[in-house]
Design a protein around this motif. Sequence first.
Motif, mmCIF file in Angstrom:
data_model
loop_
_atom_site.group_PDB
_atom_site.id
_atom_site.type_symbol
_atom_site.label_atom_id
_atom_site.label_comp_id
_atom_site.label_asym_id
_atom_site.label_seq_id
_atom_site.Cartn_x
_atom_site.Cartn_y
_atom_site.Cartn_z
ATOM 1 N N SER A 141 53.666 41.305 5.531
ATOM 2 C CA SER A 141 52.634 41.922 4.816
ATOM 3 C C SER A 141 51.567 41.048 4.356
ATOM 4 N N LEU A 142 50.414 40.893 4.493
ATOM 5 C CA LEU A 142 49.284 39.960 3.917
ATOM 6 C C LEU A 142 48.334 40.840 2.983
ATOM 7 N N THR A 143 48.324 40.088 1.686
ATOM 8 C CA THR A 143 47.456 40.794 0.852
ATOM 9 C C THR A 143 46.412 39.461 0.526
ATOM 10 N N PHE A 144 44.817 40.043 0.562
ATOM 11 C CA PHE A 144 43.883 38.986 0.761
ATOM 12 C C PHE A 144 42.533 39.741 0.367
ATOM 13 N N ASN A 145 41.617 39.062 -0.064
ATOM 14 C CA ASN A 145 40.296 39.767 -0.478
ATOM 15 C C ASN A 145 39.649 39.942 0.689
ATOM 16 N N SER A 146 38.965 40.953 0.979
ATOM 17 C CA SER A 146 38.226 41.409 2.187
ATOM 18 C C SER A 146 37.224 40.454 2.635
ATOM 19 N N CYS A 147 36.913 39.705 1.722
ATOM 20 C CA CYS A 147 35.786 38.504 2.065
ATOM 21 C C CYS A 147 36.248 37.287 1.856
ATOM 22 N N CYS A 148 37.515 37.244 2.504
ATOM 23 C CA CYS A 148 38.338 35.847 2.429
ATOM 24 C C CYS A 148 37.993 35.057 3.539
ATOM 25 N N ASP A 149 37.342 33.906 3.558
ATOM 26 C CA ASP A 149 36.948 33.126 4.496
ATOM 27 C C ASP A 149 38.396 32.532 5.027
ATOM 28 N N LEU A 150 39.341 32.069 4.063
ATOM 29 C CA LEU A 150 40.575 31.780 4.665
ATOM 30 C C LEU A 150 41.419 32.522 5.522
ATOM 31 N N TYR A 151 41.132 33.789 5.319
ATOM 32 C CA TYR A 151 41.860 34.872 6.304
ATOM 33 C C TYR A 151 40.935 34.752 7.547
ATOM 34 N N GLN A 152 39.810 34.841 7.584
ATOM 35 C CA GLN A 152 38.823 35.193 8.950
ATOM 36 C C GLN A 152 39.090 33.728 9.752
ATOM 37 N N PRO A 168 42.002 26.461 -0.465
ATOM 38 C CA PRO A 168 42.715 27.483 0.459
ATOM 39 C C PRO A 168 44.177 27.490 0.038
ATOM 40 N N LEU A 169 44.837 28.384 -0.577
ATOM 41 C CA LEU A 169 46.193 28.534 -0.918
ATOM 42 C C LEU A 169 46.848 29.784 0.074
ATOM 43 N N LEU A 170 48.030 29.260 0.654
ATOM 44 C CA LEU A 170 48.974 30.296 1.163
ATOM 45 C C LEU A 170 50.065 30.508 0.525
ATOM 46 N N CYS A 171 50.515 31.694 0.040
ATOM 47 C CA CYS A 171 51.672 31.891 -0.708
ATOM 48 C C CYS A 171 52.525 32.754 0.129
ATOM 49 N N ILE A 172 53.913 32.510 0.201
ATOM 50 C CA ILE A 172 55.018 33.164 0.998
ATOM 51 C C ILE A 172 56.011 33.531 -0.018
ATOM 52 N N SER A 173 56.255 34.713 -0.220
ATOM 53 C CA SER A 173 57.462 35.505 -0.965
ATOM 54 C C SER A 173 58.334 36.509 -0.142
ATOM 55 N N ALA A 174 59.472 36.295 -0.324
ATOM 56 C CA ALA A 174 60.494 37.431 0.233
ATOM 57 C C ALA A 174 60.742 38.460 -0.841
#
Length: 455
Positions: free
Chosen positions: A61-72, A350-356
């Motif tokens: 499951s990914l959570t991010f801002n809809s205007c996120c360049d990091l995701y795009q 740019p920061l990727l966070c991963i949690s279980a």
Amino acid sequence: MDCIGSTSESPYILLLKAALLIPISHYVLGFLFLLSVFLYNYLEMYFIQELLTGFKGQYVSLTFNSCCDLYQEVVSKCKLLHGRVSSTPWLCSPHFQTIFLQFFERVPACNYQRQLFKTPDGGTIALDWLRNVDVKKPSSEGSDGIPSDDKTPIVVVIPGLTSDSSSAYVKHLAFKMAKSGWNVVVSNHRGLGGVAITSDSLYNAGYTEDIRKIIDHLHTQYPQAPLFAVGTSIGANVLVKFLGEEGVDTPLVGAAAICSPWDLLIGDRFIKRRAAQRIYDRALGIGLKAYAQLHQSILPRLKDWESISKISCIRDYDKHVVCVLANYETVDTYYRKVSCGGYVAKVGIPLLCISALDDPVCTRETIPWDECRANKNVVLATTQHGGHLGHLEGMTAKSLWWVRAVDEYLCALNSSSLNRREKIQNTTVDSPLKSIDEAPYVNVMNGLVKRHQVK
């Protein structure tokens, strides 16, 4: 009716006689069944759930801002972050996933090269390097360090609580990144990695000055090499807090935070809530007590060694050691001030966070969903299962999903348009941080450890 009324025996006696007619083997089977149900729930196993889905796993499951360049530009290209995470079938429990790493035998051999780095307050930090050439061409391990004009990207790894470069998950990450063409440097916490404490100070969950000096030093030494960082557990808390403090004013191009505790106050209450969590709390507390006692002779500010000798949980250690050395009024004050969840909004790279979500050490209750969604520089990836720094996958449990995901993400980020940070060409300024090579002792980790002075 007359027969029942004519008997003089108690109904309970009759019930006992009837119960004795049942074979003992049936009782044993019933007991084993109830025990299995109890253990299945106590260990939070999800084998049946995985079995029903054909062991395909659950989607990330990914959570991010809809205007996120990091995701795009980056995360959208990462197949692992858009796929399923399937656990090793015989490790379908967050506790199995977490504990198995401590006894993981199939750990890659990492022949680190060591630098001893001295901080302004006299502290010593072991920087253990694993270069890409050492992994791809072992015959070149006699070469002397990394040229200052090397453009190979560098990733700094910040381990978790009581962990160092010899920890299994750190070796998995270091080996994977080096295999992908990166130079990796593990920044061991003070007093860990086989190097003694040389100043009256220990590391803690919120002390970011050490990593700040190390990153500045690496940027000065290797100005043409893109710098990245990965923090795990408490190391993730330190990293995110550092990023929030620095904003855009950091030499780092990007980072990843794995299994961060996010909110230490909530985490402290969670880890004391259930019997299973209290086992982790006690194990970590005892490890921290041994860590403090190992350096007793050079920690004069710690006076109450009787209380320190009775430490049995993380909070005890934070009360009798961290709060004293770091000058916090109370443990709760310390937890509130250093928790990285409050710094997420200020992260400027740019920061990727991963949690279980089933992490038995860092509860899902602490995850700052809204803050991650509000910051355009952050993408949060959560998995249903994985434990704490686990995510072991495959029938032989020989790889960690999060390690592969971080490798894919950093490689995509390094080749994206987001990696356009200007490198400061400043080789004439002398760094105030000089290395030492007189440490009382060093570790030998799967091979010869070489010392290199930091110029």
